[in-house]
Write a protein that holds these residues in place. Structure first.
Motif, PDB file in Angstrom:
ATOM      1  N   CYS A 369      71.911 114.152  -9.198  1.00 62.79           N
ATOM      2  CA  CYS A 369      71.414 113.150 -10.214  1.00 62.79           C
ATOM      3  C   CYS A 369      70.944 111.845  -9.720  1.00 62.79           C
ATOM      4  CB  CYS A 369      72.629 112.908 -11.077  1.00 62.79           C
ATOM      5  SG  CYS A 369      72.297 111.612 -12.401  1.00 62.79           S
ATOM      6  N   TRP A 371      70.752 108.808 -11.028  1.00 60.26           N
ATOM      7  CA  TRP A 371      71.456 107.567 -11.707  1.00 60.26           C
ATOM      8  C   TRP A 371      71.273 106.406 -10.698  1.00 60.26           C
ATOM      9  CZ3 TRP A 371      71.274 105.877 -16.277  1.00 60.26           C
ATOM     10  CH2 TRP A 371      72.229 104.573 -16.511  1.00 60.26           C
ATOM     11  N   CYS A 375      75.502 108.907  -8.327  1.00 59.70           N
ATOM     12  CA  CYS A 375      76.077 110.118  -9.306  1.00 59.70           C
ATOM     13  C   CYS A 375      76.090 111.463  -8.338  1.00 59.70           C
ATOM     14  CB  CYS A 375      75.372 110.511 -10.373  1.00 59.70           C
ATOM     15  SG  CYS A 375      76.042 111.782 -11.489  1.00 59.70           S
ATOM     16  N   CYS A 405      71.823 113.732 -14.603  1.00 55.68           N
ATOM     17  CA  CYS A 405      72.715 114.754 -15.081  1.00 55.68           C
ATOM     18  C   CYS A 405      72.996 114.544 -16.754  1.00 55.68           C
ATOM     19  CB  CYS A 405      74.224 114.312 -14.325  1.00 55.68           C
ATOM     20  SG  CYS A 405      75.045 112.945 -14.903  1.00 55.68           S
ATOM     21  N   HIS A 408      74.584 110.937 -17.930  1.00 59.80           N
ATOM     22  CA  HIS A 408      73.574 109.747 -17.571  1.00 59.80           C
ATOM     23  C   HIS A 408      72.399 109.946 -18.327  1.00 59.80           C
ATOM     24  CE1 HIS A 408      76.043 109.038 -13.754  1.00 59.80           C
ATOM     25  NE2 HIS A 408      76.143 108.211 -14.592  1.00 59.80           N
TER      26      HIS A 408
HETATM   27 ZN   LIG Z   1      74.568 111.480 -13.369  1.00 57.10          ZN
END
Ligand SMILES: [Zn+2]
Length: 451
Positions: A369, A371, A375, A405, A408
């Motif tokens: 992910c 982010w 993450c 994800c 997020h």
């Molecule tokens: Zn994430």
């Protein structure tokens, strides 16, 4: 029930004790204060800096502990033979945590990781990350030493020495962290596997063989006239199994939302077995349903062991023997990158139709992910998100897609909504002000011609 009265923890009287007690008092007072609304981000930033200071203090003690271990003073005066035993008992940590701290302590004492030292001092690394790098480097280097021991002269002449191996791995990991500051400890461990696969090209195959030798699956009957299945084997095989299970798992919908994961996995396995039984006699088995995306650098595919290793979309290193086993039955798609293999220049026209090239291109070399605060959620469990939302004219192209994800993805939209609301609130407030000064009624801003 009551406990016997305990004696208060002795408080020392050295200048260090005095200074620490003072700092602690201010820090605890700060942490206990009520957080004023809207100040959460500042409080979290302060917490992070506080934790950084605690890290620095612990880090500072490590080389001295390793030195005392080497001289025997740790045993004579501290009652423990090793740094990890001393830390476990005196600091009350788990043995696993004590182990990583002890590994870092020895590496610092022997000055084996100068780049880690520098990166920690400049706050590029946290204590946990420094420990993770020290532990992974130590483990991989020890294994490399064993490989060199059993290898012949010719092999040794071509490959890095033990010290060279350690230095290159350390350099690679520190560069990786510099490039991606949000990299977590877990991601550093995965990156280690990738770097080791480059420094020691046969490692993935060796590991595969070693675990494969001990593979197994065992059905045992249970008392309730059921059965229990246990299965174990190499991680790369697990990637295949998971891809197959995913293909045979029913889409998540209202009718199976309440079904626990283990039941869905069981049902998927039964479907796989039923399909296998149903098509045993078929000349042509049904189209492959399962997808496992593996990126293989062309050089590696052509047999150059020193090229980058093959990886799944989640960054799991796939051994060469498995790649050659899978290639004949796979869909191939050509990805053209720049010389360093970092930027994607072109996605080849389909060779045999590979699924969803836009998403594949968008996820190129992004195993987690994306982010911005970091993450660990693997890409295969994440979703593709439009950076500029579709509703705001964002297009479905790999440049405008990112891997996020579920958490997020939702957080992004929540924050976006908050910002939008603030813009609108500001806009409305502005309108009210305008209308108030113009002495006009409510709602619509007064047109300038009203004056
Ligand atoms: Zn994430």
């Amino acid at each position: 029930m009551s406990f016997p009265p305990s004696t208060p923890r002795p408080i020392g009287n050295t200048p260090v004790d005095q200074a620490m007690a003072g700092a602690r008092e201010i820090a605890v007072e700060f942490s206990e204060r009520d957080t004023p609304f809207g100040c959460e981000a500042d409080v979290l930033a302060q917490f992070q800096r506080l934790n950084g200071e605690v890290d620095r203090i612990r880090y500072g003690m490590l080389p001295a502990l390793a030195r005392m271990e080497a001289t025997g003073a740790l045993l004579e005066e501290g009652g423990q033979r090793s740094v990890q035993a001393w830390i476990t008992h005196q600091w009350g940590t788990s043995p696993a945590e004590a182990n990583t701290l002890a590994t870092l302590a020895r590496a610092l004492h022997k000055q084996q990781l100068p780049l880690v030292e520098e990166a920690f001092q400049t706050s590029v690394l946290s204590l946990g990350e420094a420990c993770a790098i020290a532990t992974s480097t130590e483990k991989a280097t020890a294994e490399w030493a064993k490989v060199l021991e059993t290898a012949d002269e010719g092999f040794r002449a071509q490959r890095p020495s033990v010290e060279g191996f350690r230095a290159r791995l350390e350099y690679g990991l520190i560069a990786y962290k510099h490039e991606r500051p949000q990299t977590s400890v877990r991601q550093l461990r995965d990156a280690t596997k990738w770097f080791v696969a480059r420094l020691d090209p046969d490692k993935a195959d060796r590991d595969y063989d070693e675990v494969f030798e001990k593979r197994g699956a065992q059905f045992s009957p249970t008392f309730e006239s059921g059965f229990l299945l246990r299965m174990w084997g190499p991680g790369a095989d697990n990637e295949l199994i998971q891809a197959a299970l995913k293909a045979y798992t029913q889409p998540y919908g209202p009718e199976n939302a309440a079904m626990p994961k283990h039941e869905r996995v069981y049902d998927a396995m039964m479907r796989i077995f039923e399909t296998a039984l149903g098509h045993r006699e078929c000349a042509k088995a049904p189209q492959a349903l399962a997808t496992l995306n593996i990126t293989v650098p062309l050089k590696r595919l052509l047999g150059d062991g020193a090229a980058e290793p093959a990886v799944t979309e989640d960054g799991v290193v796939i051994p060469d023997q498995m790649v050659s086993r899978l290639t004949p039955d796979s869909w191939l798609r050509r990805f053209v990158t720049d010389e360093e293999g970092r930027t994607l220049l072109d996605v080849g026209r389909k060779y045999r139709c590979a699924p969803d090239p836009v998403r594949q291109a968008a996820g190129f070399k992004k195993p987690y992910c994306e982010w911005h605060q970091g993450c660990d959620m693997p890409r295969s469990w994440s979703q593709y998100d439009h950076i500029v939302p579709f509703s705001h004219g964002g297009v479905t192209s790999s440049d405008n897609m990112q891997v996020l994800c579920a958490t997020h993805n939702r957080l992004k939209h929540r924050l976006q909504t908050k910002v939008n609301r603030q813009i609108w609130e500001h806009h409305h407030a502005q309108n009210r002000q305008d209308t108030e000064t113009s002495g006009d009624g409510e709602g619509e801003p007064a047109p300038p011609t009203a004056f």
